[in-house]
Design a protein around this motif. Structure first.
Motif, short mmCIF file in Angstrom:
data_model
loop_
_atom_site.label_atom_id
_atom_site.label_comp_id
_atom_site.label_asym_id
_atom_site.label_seq_id
_atom_site.Cartn_x
_atom_site.Cartn_y
_atom_site.Cartn_z
N GLN A 1 65.59 19.55 -63.16
CA GLN A 1 65.16 19.54 -61.59
C GLN A 1 63.80 19.49 -61.47
O GLN A 1 63.13 20.29 -62.07
CB GLN A 1 65.95 20.77 -61.11
CG GLN A 1 65.58 20.80 -59.59
CD GLN A 1 66.52 22.23 -59.09
OE1 GLN A 1 67.09 22.80 -59.84
NE2 GLN A 1 66.36 22.35 -57.84
N VAL A 2 63.28 18.81 -60.34
CA VAL A 2 61.77 18.78 -60.26
C VAL A 2 61.65 19.85 -59.02
O VAL A 2 62.34 19.77 -58.11
CB VAL A 2 61.45 17.28 -59.71
CG1 VAL A 2 59.91 17.33 -59.43
CG2 VAL A 2 61.48 16.52 -61.06
N GLN A 3 60.64 20.61 -59.20
CA GLN A 3 60.09 21.84 -58.11
C GLN A 3 58.74 21.41 -58.11
O GLN A 3 57.87 21.51 -58.92
CB GLN A 3 60.39 22.88 -58.41
CG GLN A 3 60.37 23.93 -57.55
CD GLN A 3 60.71 25.49 -57.80
OE1 GLN A 3 60.88 25.54 -59.08
NE2 GLN A 3 60.54 26.31 -56.87
N LEU A 4 58.08 21.33 -56.75
CA LEU A 4 56.78 21.48 -56.26
C LEU A 4 56.36 22.66 -55.67
O LEU A 4 57.13 23.08 -54.57
CB LEU A 4 56.41 20.58 -55.52
CG LEU A 4 56.24 18.70 -55.94
CD1 LEU A 4 57.69 18.32 -56.66
CD2 LEU A 4 55.62 17.91 -54.88
N VAL A 5 55.42 23.40 -55.86
CA VAL A 5 54.96 24.56 -55.45
C VAL A 5 53.63 24.56 -55.18
O VAL A 5 52.62 24.50 -55.90
CB VAL A 5 55.27 25.77 -56.38
CG1 VAL A 5 54.73 27.12 -56.21
CG2 VAL A 5 56.42 25.99 -57.28
N GLU A 6 53.35 24.90 -53.78
CA GLU A 6 52.12 24.70 -53.10
C GLU A 6 51.75 26.15 -53.02
O GLU A 6 52.29 27.13 -52.82
CB GLU A 6 52.08 24.07 -51.66
CG GLU A 6 52.66 22.59 -51.70
CD GLU A 6 54.10 22.53 -51.03
OE1 GLU A 6 54.09 21.43 -50.25
OE2 GLU A 6 54.86 23.72 -51.05
N SER A 7 50.37 26.15 -52.87
CA SER A 7 49.37 27.32 -52.78
C SER A 7 48.12 26.99 -51.97
O SER A 7 47.69 26.16 -52.19
CB SER A 7 49.34 28.36 -53.85
OG SER A 7 48.67 27.63 -54.90
N CYS B 1 49.14 22.26 -55.68
CA CYS B 1 50.34 21.99 -55.95
C CYS B 1 50.56 21.71 -57.38
O CYS B 1 50.07 20.93 -57.82
CB CYS B 1 50.93 20.94 -55.11
SG CYS B 1 52.58 20.09 -55.14
N VAL B 2 51.66 22.46 -57.84
CA VAL B 2 52.08 22.25 -59.25
C VAL B 2 53.29 21.55 -59.30
O VAL B 2 54.18 22.02 -58.68
CB VAL B 2 51.92 23.57 -60.02
CG1 VAL B 2 52.65 24.58 -59.72
CG2 VAL B 2 52.14 23.21 -61.54
N VAL B 3 53.67 20.78 -60.31
CA VAL B 3 55.11 20.17 -60.20
C VAL B 3 55.63 20.86 -61.46
O VAL B 3 55.02 20.54 -62.53
CB VAL B 3 54.93 18.55 -60.49
CG1 VAL B 3 56.12 17.94 -60.67
CG2 VAL B 3 54.09 18.05 -59.30
N LEU B 4 56.73 21.15 -61.21
CA LEU B 4 57.45 21.97 -62.40
C LEU B 4 58.83 21.19 -62.71
O LEU B 4 59.45 20.38 -62.02
CB LEU B 4 57.98 23.20 -61.94
CG LEU B 4 56.90 24.27 -61.69
CD1 LEU B 4 57.48 25.58 -61.15
CD2 LEU B 4 55.61 24.36 -62.54
N GLY B 5 59.23 20.98 -63.91
CA GLY B 5 60.25 20.35 -64.36
C GLY B 5 60.12 18.95 -65.22
O GLY B 5 59.10 19.06 -65.86
N ARG B 6 60.53 17.79 -64.60
CA ARG B 6 60.42 16.72 -65.31
C ARG B 6 58.89 16.27 -64.93
O ARG B 6 58.30 16.62 -63.96
CB ARG B 6 61.36 15.72 -64.97
CG ARG B 6 62.56 15.88 -65.38
CD ARG B 6 63.46 14.57 -64.72
NE ARG B 6 63.18 13.31 -65.11
CZ ARG B 6 63.48 12.27 -64.68
NH1 ARG B 6 64.35 12.06 -63.67
NH2 ARG B 6 62.74 10.95 -64.95
N THR B 7 58.43 15.32 -65.73
CA THR B 7 56.92 14.77 -65.66
C THR B 7 57.31 13.35 -65.63
O THR B 7 58.36 12.68 -66.35
CB THR B 7 55.99 15.11 -66.33
OG1 THR B 7 56.26 14.61 -67.76
CG2 THR B 7 55.65 16.46 -66.53
#
Length: 124
Positions: free
Chosen positions: A1-7, A22-28
Motif C-alpha cells: 500500500q502506498v502512503q504519502l505523508v506531508e509535513s 512529502c515522503v512516499v511510503l510503501g511501494r516505489t
C-alpha cells in the motif's frame, strides 16, 4: 500500500517562507512524477508544481513561478516545496501527489496517489 505523508505547513506572515515535505511510503516506482496541489476553502484543487524522475524537469503554475521551488530526493522517496515571498492568496491545504507515468497536464486526473494535506495559512 502506498502512503504519502506531508509535513511543514503552518501559519506565516505575508512575505515569509515555509518548506513543505512529502515522503512516499510503501511501494516505489522506477519512474514517477511528483507534484504539489493546493485547495482553498470553497475552491477546486489546483496545480502548484511538479517534478519528474530526473529532477531536471520541473513545471510551475504561473501564480507561484519565481517564488516556489520544487525538489526531490529519490533516495528518500521524498519531494519538497520551498515557498518564499508568501502571499495571503497562497493560503490553502497543500497536497502532494504521485503519478506512476509521465505527466503532461496540470490536472489532478493523472496522479495516482495523494497525501492527506497540510494547511498553509498566510496572514496579511
Amino acid at each position: 500500500q502506498v502512503q504519502l505523508v506531508e509535513s511543514g505547513g503552518g501559519l506565516v506572515q505575508a512575505g515569509g517562507s515555509l518548506r513543505l515535505s512529502c515522503v512516499v511510503l510503501g511501494r516505489t516506482f522506477s519512474t514517477y512524477t511528483m507534484g504539489w496541489f493546493r485547495q482553498a476553502p470553497g475552491k477546486e484543487r489546483t496545480f502548484v508544481a511538479r517534478i519528474g524522475w530526473s529532477a531536471g524537469s520541473t513545471y510551475y503554475a504561473g501564480s507561484v513561478k519565481g517564488r516556489f521551488t520544487i525538489s526531490r530526493d529519490n533516495a528518500k522517496n521524498s519531494v519538497y516545496l520551498q515557498m518564499n515571498s508568501l502571499k495571503p492568496e497562497d493560503t490553502a491545504v497543500y497536497y502532494c501527489a504521485v503519478a506512476k507515468g509521465v505527466v503532461r497536464t496540470t490536472t489532478i486526473f493523472e496522479y495516482d496517489y495523494w497525501g492527506q494535506g497540510t494547511q498553509v495559512t498566510v496572514s496579511s
